[in-house]
Design an enzyme around this catalytic site. Structure first.
Site, PDB file in Angstrom:
ATOM      1  N   GLU A   1      -4.251 -75.846  -7.408  1.00 43.59           N
ATOM      2  CA  GLU A   1      -2.810 -75.944  -7.171  1.00 43.59           C
ATOM      3  C   GLU A   1      -2.346 -77.400  -7.284  1.00 43.59           C
ATOM      4  OE1 GLU A   1      -1.443 -74.582  -3.318  1.00 43.59           O
ATOM      5  OE2 GLU A   1       0.657 -74.802  -3.923  1.00 43.59           O
TER       6      GLU A   1
ATOM      7  N   GLU B   1       1.204 -86.953   3.170  1.00 41.95           N
ATOM      8  CA  GLU B   1       0.354 -87.582   4.191  1.00 41.95           C
ATOM      9  C   GLU B   1      -0.993 -86.876   4.266  1.00 41.95           C
ATOM     10  OE1 GLU B   1       3.489 -86.548   4.716  1.00 41.95           O
ATOM     11  OE2 GLU B   1       4.465 -88.501   4.773  1.00 41.95           O
TER      12      GLU B   1
HETATM   13  C1  LIG Z   1       8.653 -75.940  -2.743  1.00 42.74           C
HETATM   14  C2  LIG Z   1       7.585 -75.417  -1.848  1.00 42.74           C
HETATM   15  C3  LIG Z   1       6.872 -74.308  -2.248  1.00 42.74           C
HETATM   16  C4  LIG Z   1       5.880 -73.802  -1.412  1.00 42.74           C
HETATM   17  N1  LIG Z   1       5.220 -72.672  -1.822  1.00 42.74           N
HETATM   18  C5  LIG Z   1       4.303 -72.134  -1.011  1.00 42.74           C
HETATM   19  C6  LIG Z   1       3.658 -70.905  -1.383  1.00 42.74           C
HETATM   20  O1  LIG Z   1       3.940 -70.318  -2.449  1.00 42.74           O
HETATM   21  N2  LIG Z   1       2.767 -70.367  -0.540  1.00 42.74           N
HETATM   22  C7  LIG Z   1       2.427 -70.969   0.633  1.00 42.74           C
HETATM   23  O2  LIG Z   1       1.567 -70.437   1.328  1.00 42.74           O
HETATM   24  N3  LIG Z   1       3.025 -72.127   1.031  1.00 42.74           N
HETATM   25  C8  LIG Z   1       3.949 -72.715   0.234  1.00 42.74           C
HETATM   26  N4  LIG Z   1       4.581 -73.873   0.617  1.00 42.74           N
HETATM   27  C9  LIG Z   1       4.308 -74.430   1.935  1.00 42.74           C
HETATM   28  C10 LIG Z   1       3.555 -75.748   1.933  1.00 42.74           C
HETATM   29  O3  LIG Z   1       2.205 -75.566   1.630  1.00 42.74           O
HETATM   30  C11 LIG Z   1       3.730 -76.355   3.337  1.00 42.74           C
HETATM   31  O4  LIG Z   1       5.094 -76.659   3.492  1.00 42.74           O
HETATM   32  C12 LIG Z   1       2.907 -77.600   3.527  1.00 42.74           C
HETATM   33  O5  LIG Z   1       1.545 -77.276   3.569  1.00 42.74           O
HETATM   34  C13 LIG Z   1       3.296 -78.349   4.824  1.00 42.74           C
HETATM   35  O6  LIG Z   1       3.281 -77.494   5.909  1.00 42.74           O
HETATM   36  P1  LIG Z   1       4.545 -77.395   6.897  1.00 42.74           P
HETATM   37  O7  LIG Z   1       5.761 -77.202   6.061  1.00 42.74           O
HETATM   38  O8  LIG Z   1       4.230 -76.377   7.928  1.00 42.74           O
HETATM   39  O9  LIG Z   1       4.660 -78.843   7.550  1.00 42.74           O
HETATM   40  P2  LIG Z   1       3.849 -79.383   8.805  1.00 42.74           P
HETATM   41  O10 LIG Z   1       2.408 -79.033   8.655  1.00 42.74           O
HETATM   42  O11 LIG Z   1       4.540 -78.949  10.036  1.00 42.74           O
HETATM   43  O12 LIG Z   1       4.003 -80.940   8.607  1.00 42.74           O
HETATM   44  C14 LIG Z   1       5.171 -81.653   9.029  1.00 42.74           C
HETATM   45  C15 LIG Z   1       4.958 -83.119   8.768  1.00 42.74           C
HETATM   46  O13 LIG Z   1       3.827 -83.595   9.525  1.00 42.74           O
HETATM   47  C16 LIG Z   1       2.903 -84.261   8.684  1.00 42.74           C
HETATM   48  N5  LIG Z   1       1.531 -83.977   9.122  1.00 42.74           N
HETATM   49  C17 LIG Z   1       1.028 -82.785   9.527  1.00 42.74           C
HETATM   50  N6  LIG Z   1      -0.274 -82.903   9.831  1.00 42.74           N
HETATM   51  C18 LIG Z   1      -0.614 -84.203   9.580  1.00 42.74           C
HETATM   52  C19 LIG Z   1      -1.821 -84.955   9.700  1.00 42.74           C
HETATM   53  N7  LIG Z   1      -2.960 -84.412  10.111  1.00 42.74           N
HETATM   54  N8  LIG Z   1      -1.787 -86.268   9.345  1.00 42.74           N
HETATM   55  C20 LIG Z   1      -0.636 -86.857   8.915  1.00 42.74           C
HETATM   56  N9  LIG Z   1       0.548 -86.189   8.803  1.00 42.74           N
HETATM   57  C21 LIG Z   1       0.550 -84.881   9.135  1.00 42.74           C
HETATM   58  C22 LIG Z   1       3.143 -83.687   7.294  1.00 42.74           C
HETATM   59  O14 LIG Z   1       2.756 -84.605   6.279  1.00 42.74           O
HETATM   60  C23 LIG Z   1       4.654 -83.450   7.310  1.00 42.74           C
HETATM   61  O15 LIG Z   1       5.321 -84.647   6.950  1.00 42.74           O
HETATM   62  C24 LIG Z   1       5.580 -74.425  -0.183  1.00 42.74           C
HETATM   63  C25 LIG Z   1       6.299 -75.558   0.213  1.00 42.74           C
HETATM   64  C26 LIG Z   1       7.295 -76.053  -0.609  1.00 42.74           C
HETATM   65  C27 LIG Z   1       8.038 -77.260  -0.152  1.00 42.74           C
END
Ligand SMILES: Cc1cc2nc3c(=O)[nH]c(=O)nc-3n(C[C@H](O)[C@H](O)[C@H](O)COP(=O)(O)OP(=O)(O)OC[C@H]3O[C@@H](n4cnc5c(N)ncnc54)[C@H](O)[C@@H]3O)c2cc1C
Length: 417
Positions: free
Chosen positions: A251, A387
């Site tokens: 991916e 990050e």
């Molecule tokens: C356009 C788009 C398409 C997507 N498509 C899919 C899909 O088809 N299927 C699917 O399953 N998912 C999909 N996603 C989801 C995507 O994988 C998640 O949004 C991503 O993994 C981040 O998770 P979260 O949104 O829960 O953010 P969170 O995990 O809540 O993170 C919030 C913030 O905290 C930071 N953070 C979290 N943990 C850490 C750490 N250990 N160290 C430093 N910083 C940290 C992150 O960098 C971020 O800035 C998609 C997302 C987008 C934006």
């Protein structure tokens, strides 16, 4: 397949050129955007785009390096590169893509049984079946291994209950490759399996989420007593974490655009340097009139070129087709930065014209660029945030120790992210 010298590649180039001339519908020649628009978000193509999909599917050139016996083109990376160059020359876009091609197909080829490969790979190669990715859940994004969606073994089938979120293209998808919890008592990374779930059934509901750029590329996806056949488990029971992480490398490599992109950053308004001379004007030496913009544009063009060439080099070096490695995290971060820098610069170059959302004061290209800029914000999040990629780079590539309190509960490899 043996290495090809330039003579063999020249012969292949002639073959590819002749085939494209004969098979690309005239209405699509020089209009790659018609193909990408028709397939936007996973929608089913019609008309000439559908005809083009069928022809590319029969030829196997939608997935040029996949094995021929499973419907691929059986080409070497060098031949595939020539094919892409010839497609760019005639202005053809690949009508076969999406998550099946970029992520799930390569993973199934590596971890699937022969029966699963024979059942699913040819339909992906022909672009007939659309797949979505059921990974993220509310509360399980970066810390993906905490996911809660359950799959219970009911003897002759799996029973699935739970909620996924941000599921791109779920409203169109026929199938979902999904990470599910199959052993709630095991440690969190060890109780997860990968399951192929049919989307067209009463227990599956996909609700599109509307975004700031007016599109709905992804959904909330609810599984309520949904069913999947027993033989739809990919890889070992409770061994889905390894399979799921491998898929993420595909991916990230796909999202990065490395290897497929142009070395000259270009937006709907054309190459950035041409946009700059058009909007900002030129000095008496014919250079972009604004010296500061000129310097930053030059830096950006060099960075984009270095990134594109690195992607091509990596693709050509990978002669055994082993696919991406942990380095995909580097490519993803650099690729998403290059693309968002391109959009930022394009907006700046357009000045007042770079605030258009609609209406007669703005051209279609200007509106498209503003929407690309807004939509591009997601690039540093999708497939694992910026990050979190840096955490993976630090741990898996640089070998640095994890900070003692980092992301309690998730290891570096425990992130989707
Ligand atoms: C356009 C788009 C398409 C997507 N498509 C899919 C899909 O088809 N299927 C699917 O399953 N998912 C999909 N996603 C989801 C995507 O994988 C998640 O949004 C991503 O993994 C981040 O998770 P979260 O949104 O829960 O953010 P969170 O995990 O809540 O993170 C919030 C913030 O905290 C930071 N953070 C979290 N943990 C850490 C750490 N250990 N160290 C430093 N910083 C940290 C992150 O960098 C971020 O800035 C998609 C997302 C987008 C934006």
């Amino acid at each position: 397949m043996a290495d090809f010298g330039s003579t063999e590649l020249d012969a292949f180039r002639a073959e590819a050129r002749a085939w494209l001339e004969a098979n690309l519908p005239a209405s699509l020649r020089g209009h790659p955007e018609k193909v990408t628009e028709a397939m936007n978000g996973g929608a089913k193509p019609t008309g000439d785009v559908e005809l083009w999909r069928q022809r590319m599917g029969e030829k196997g050139w939608g997935v040029p390096t996949w094995p021929k016996q499973y419907g691929g083109g059986g080409l070497t990376p060098a031949e595939a590169r020539v094919l892409y160059e010839e497609m760019a020359r005639i202005g053809a876009a690949n009508p076969i893509g999406g998550m099946g091609v970029i992520m799930f197909g390569p993973t199934l080829l590596e971890y699937g049984s022969e029966a699963q490969i024979l059942e699913h790979i040819p339909s992906i190669a022909r672009g007939e079946v659309r797949w979505c990715q059921g990974y993220s859940e509310p509360g399980s994004g970066s810390d993906l291994a905490s996911l809660q969606t359950r799959a219970e073994d009911k003897g002759d089938h799996w029973l699935i209950n739970g909620q996924k979120i941000w599921t791109s293209g779920a409203q169109y998808a026929d199938m979902c490759f999904c990470l599910v919890r199959t052993d709630p008592k095991a440690r969190k990374h060890e109780g997860i399996s990968m399951l192929m779930i049919p989307m067209h059934q009463p227990g599956v509901e996909a609700r599109p989420i509307r975004l700031i750029n007016d599109s709905s590329p992804f959904c909330e996806t609810f599984f309520t007593d949904a069913k999947a056949p027993k033989e739809n488990l990919v890889g070992p029971l409770n061994g889905g974490w390894t399979v799921g992480k491998r898929l993420l490398q595909h991916e990230r490599s796909g999202i990065s655009g490395a290897g497929g992109g142009s070395a000259r950053p270009s937006m709907a308004g054309g190459p950035l340097n041409e946009m700059a001379t058009r909007y900002v004007g030129v000095d008496e030496d014919g250079r972009v009139a604004d010296a500061d913009l000129r310097r930053r544009l030059t830096d950006h063009l060099m960075e984009a070129q270095a990134f594109a060439l690195t992607g091509r080099r990596l693709a050509l070096e990978d002669r055994s087709n082993r696919g991406p490695t942990a380095a995909s995290s580097i490519l993803k971060n650099v690729g998403s930065k290059v693309r968002s820098d391109s959009a930022e610069l394009a907006l700046e170059i357009m000045g007042h014209q770079g605030v258009g959302w609609g209406g007669d004061d703005f051209t279609a290209d200007e509106i498209a660029i503003v929407r690309t800029w807004l939509g591009g914000k997601a690039g540093t999040i999708a497939g694992g945030s910026y990050e979190v990629q840096n955490n993976i780079i630090s741990k898996r590539i640089l070998g640095l120790p994890e900070p003692p309190q980092a992301n309690a509960g998730a290891t570096g490899g425990g992130q989707h992210a």
